[in-house]
Enzyme design. Structure first.
Site, mmCIF file in Angstrom:
data_model
loop_
_atom_site.group_PDB
_atom_site.id
_atom_site.type_symbol
_atom_site.label_atom_id
_atom_site.label_comp_id
_atom_site.label_asym_id
_atom_site.label_seq_id
_atom_site.Cartn_x
_atom_site.Cartn_y
_atom_site.Cartn_z
ATOM 1 N N ALA A 14 -4.209 -3.772 3.128
ATOM 2 C CA ALA A 14 -2.768 -3.568 2.922
ATOM 3 C C ALA A 14 -1.896 -4.618 3.593
ATOM 4 C CB ALA A 14 -2.360 -2.181 3.419
ATOM 5 N N SER A 15 -2.489 -5.706 4.056
ATOM 6 C CA SER A 15 -1.678 -6.718 4.736
ATOM 7 C C SER A 15 -0.920 -7.621 3.771
ATOM 8 C CB SER A 15 -2.559 -7.571 5.664
ATOM 9 O OG SER A 15 -3.617 -8.164 4.939
ATOM 10 N N ARG A 16 -1.272 -7.550 2.473
ATOM 11 C CA ARG A 16 -0.601 -8.395 1.483
ATOM 12 C C ARG A 16 -0.862 -7.846 0.083
ATOM 13 N NH1 ARG A 16 -5.051 -11.193 3.367
ATOM 14 N NH2 ARG A 16 -3.732 -12.185 4.907
ATOM 15 N N GLY A 19 -1.935 -3.982 -2.150
ATOM 16 C CA GLY A 19 -2.010 -2.980 -1.089
ATOM 17 C C GLY A 19 -0.702 -2.857 -0.330
ATOM 18 N N TYR A 164 -19.771 -9.783 -9.987
ATOM 19 C CA TYR A 164 -18.441 -9.236 -9.711
ATOM 20 C C TYR A 164 -18.206 -7.946 -10.488
ATOM 21 C CZ TYR A 164 -13.353 -8.702 -9.759
ATOM 22 O OH TYR A 164 -12.083 -8.189 -9.661
#
Length: 273
Positions: A14-16, A19, A164
């Site tokens: 959630a730092s960027r 999020g 992926y």
């Protein structure tokens, strides 16, 4: 329920990006947000740290608890969960947003990167869900939201980057299985995925640079869609694979131009849809 006021959200990565956008939308309601991410120090190619995110969340009207967490580390997640419960009294919502990406074919995928994607995406999602569930089971209207795609089991989504796709679909399998496992207990598990590319650090640094960013939508479209999902009755809305623009249509929002980074550009579709 139309507001997340007083709810506690545990958001990985959630730092960027998406999020942080989800966190700030919840903060507008007066929510508490646990920022569970690795970015303690500034990175030359990545904007934001858990501390700058906390400042933005609090400026938006919420309370923030920044915690250094690598979702591969069980002890770190457990400590973050304990810190969240000590600070806010419980956990109402888990958002499994943290993800690793490398779009390489089989022969060009080294196993270190393969392991990273599976440890962060699939294992991290399972582990965070497992450790948050004892608290979610005590919450009123508990939700888990995974930022993962619909389970479209078609060759075209696997062949270009099988490693992926497997890792992201693992997150979606958690939705499928846990929604059924915890339906009777009232914990909702849903997935949310974008129709188009979203302007994040991954797009800017790995998937096409500024040209791709200009043909993307802003993270706020995912935040608004997530807010709708997370305010629905958990016993009624579970086991879904939502697409952002379809959620907004449920909200009566059909003009999406304001979400575009550059409304004059043709939007690039995302994978898996």
């Amino acid at each position: 329920m139309e507001s997340l006021k007083g709810k506690t959200l545990f958001i990985t990565g959630a730092s960027r990006g998406i999020g942080l956008a989800i966190a700030k939308r919840a903060a507008k309601d007066g929510a508490n947000v646990v920022i569970a991410a690795k970015s303690k120090e500034p990175h030359p190619k990545l904007e934001g740290t858990i501390f700058t995110a906390a400042a933005e969340i609090e400026a938006a009207g919420g309370q923030a608890l920044p915690v250094v967490v690598d979702v591969r580390d069980e002890d770190a997640i457990a400590a973050a969960v304990d810190a969240a419960v000590e600070r806010f009294g419980g956990i109402d919502i888990l958002v499994n947003n943290a993800s690793a990406i490398q779009l390489t074919p089989t022969l060009q995928t080294d196993m270190k990167r393969y392991d990273l994607m599976h440890q962060v995406n699939t294992r991290g999602t399972f582990l965070c869900s497992k450790l948050c569930l004892p608290h979610l089971l005590k919450a009123d209207n508990p939700h888990v939201l995974n930022l993962s795609p619909p389970l479209n089991m078609e060759e075209r989504w696997f062949a270009p980057h099988v490693a992926y796709t497997m890792a992201k679909f693992g997150m979606s399998m958690c939705v499928l299985g846990m929604a059924g496992e915890f339906r009777s207990k009232g914990v909702a598990f849903n997935a949310l995925w974008p129709r188009t590319a979203i302007a994040t650090a991954a797009v800017a640094n790995l998937l096409g640079g500024d040209k791709m960013v200009q043909a993307s939508r802003k993270p706020e479209i995912m935040a608004d869609a997530a807010h709708w999902v997370l305010t629905q009755p958990s016993r009624e809305v579970t086991g879904n694979f939502f697409i952002d623009d379809e959620v907004l249509a449920k909200m009566g929002i059909t003009d999406l131009d304001h979400y575009a980074v550059d409304p004059t550009q043709k939007l690039v579709p995302d994978f898996f849809i």
